[in-house]
Design a protein around this motif. Sequence first.
Motif, mmCIF file in Angstrom:
data_model
loop_
_atom_site.group_PDB
_atom_site.id
_atom_site.type_symbol
_atom_site.label_atom_id
_atom_site.label_comp_id
_atom_site.label_asym_id
_atom_site.label_seq_id
_atom_site.Cartn_x
_atom_site.Cartn_y
_atom_site.Cartn_z
ATOM 1 N N PHE A 356 68.623 24.575 42.977
ATOM 2 C CA PHE A 356 67.818 25.407 42.086
ATOM 3 C C PHE A 356 67.964 24.876 40.664
ATOM 4 O O PHE A 356 69.072 24.647 40.184
ATOM 5 N N TYR A 357 66.813 24.714 39.987
ATOM 6 C CA TYR A 357 66.804 24.168 38.630
ATOM 7 C C TYR A 357 65.850 24.948 37.741
ATOM 8 O O TYR A 357 64.742 25.306 38.163
ATOM 9 N N LEU A 358 66.279 25.189 36.515
ATOM 10 C CA LEU A 358 65.375 25.645 35.463
ATOM 11 C C LEU A 358 64.902 24.411 34.712
ATOM 12 O O LEU A 358 65.724 23.614 34.232
ATOM 13 N N VAL A 359 63.574 24.226 34.599
ATOM 14 C CA VAL A 359 63.030 23.043 33.935
ATOM 15 C C VAL A 359 61.932 23.458 32.967
ATOM 16 O O VAL A 359 61.433 24.582 32.999
ATOM 17 N N GLY A 360 61.551 22.536 32.102
ATOM 18 C CA GLY A 360 60.506 22.820 31.135
ATOM 19 C C GLY A 360 60.980 23.774 30.065
ATOM 20 O O GLY A 360 62.179 23.914 29.792
#
Length: 440
Positions: A356-360
């Motif tokens: 799981f990644y938070l991007v932008g």
Amino acid sequence: MSDLPVAVIGAGPTGLAAAAHLRTRGRAAVVLEAGPSAGTAVRDWAHVRLFSPWRELIDPSAAALLDASGWQTPDGDRYPTGGDWVDGYLQPLADALDPVVHYGARVTGVARSGRDRLVDSGRDGASFVVHVNGRDGEERIEASAVLDASGTWSRPNPLGGDGLPALGESAARVTYRVPDLRDPSTRDRYAGKHIAVAGTGASAMTALVALGELADEAPGTRVSWLVRRGSATNAFGGGDNDQLVERGALGRRAQQAVNAGHVRTSTGFRARALVPHGEQVDIESFDGQRVERVDEIVAVTGMRPDLSYLSEIRLDLDPVLHSPKALAPLIDPNIHSCGTVYPHGAKELAQPDAGFYLVGMKSYGRAPSFLAMTGYEQVRSVVAEIAGDHEAAERVELTLPDTGVCGGAGLFDEDESAASGGCCGTATDEVLTIGGTIRG
């Protein structure tokens, strides 16, 4: 889980770039967009011109995908509006990615399959389940990994100086966007009125320029600029020292609008309450300042991420910014100076729930000054990590233009003039790489 798709939340610039990188690496993807089309948030500010040129707004993998479809590459030196960006790049990219982009698909929750946040057993081997309210009702999508690129546009910060709405804010005429004065009805709403603008970022500068031009044409139009900091010295940016030429030019135009006499500046102004006077309001600050008889309020004081649907995901977020904890020291406006963001990618963006990644923009939490090319490099690294190409994931390169101005929010209550230019001087190119070649 290799047979499952990677779920990407949001069909904005970063989310679509992630999908393009996944396709390049032969990985299945599903892009979930709450709005009716690609770049829904960007369409809300279609009238605003970006200060990044086309060459910095197009992801390389996305460009390769579009080139194969006969896409006409925009002039890299031109500066598009938000509408140009959507029509000339984002929507064509979403169309080229068809059928993986799903519109009207609002994510309501993300979890590990069959496991709530408390369960350790078998967690790392379990797939993700993304809960979606779509056009055909509720749906559950199983995914091998999740990239949350939903941004922060839907959660503007309030006018209130303590991070909560000011008393009376919900009943007042407040807009949290730069008004489109090209629209006749919007122009009529602001012409000849007393308008309060709160904020010191690029959106506030854009609003000051537009309203200053309106004041030149519509008698009686006046602007009160509410600045939370003790000084507005650095609000206009680095001018000629800004390596993004148009960003520097925007600051100069905003300063000219203020100097022309249509804008009255109130510093150290942290809104506490809005007191109604018929159809107008008085705005009171925590320290007793008062701006009287305001007709319209433009509150462009930043944005914040929506974490409500991630309650069952294990996150390691900075307590101040709500960004990934490893990224926070690189972007914290309390200490961040001169616009330099050091290289970061999958390693800094990873969360305790592996995959799981938070991007932008969402990866920045409440921090400002996110650039599209930052998001493109983030997802290049993250997708490489998901694909098992750890060497490419670690080979993160990022060159960002210097703002030409120093000092962060740590100078909140001080006169910033003493700090301006202190560590920047004349801007020079600074390239920070970890192996490999430079990417846009």
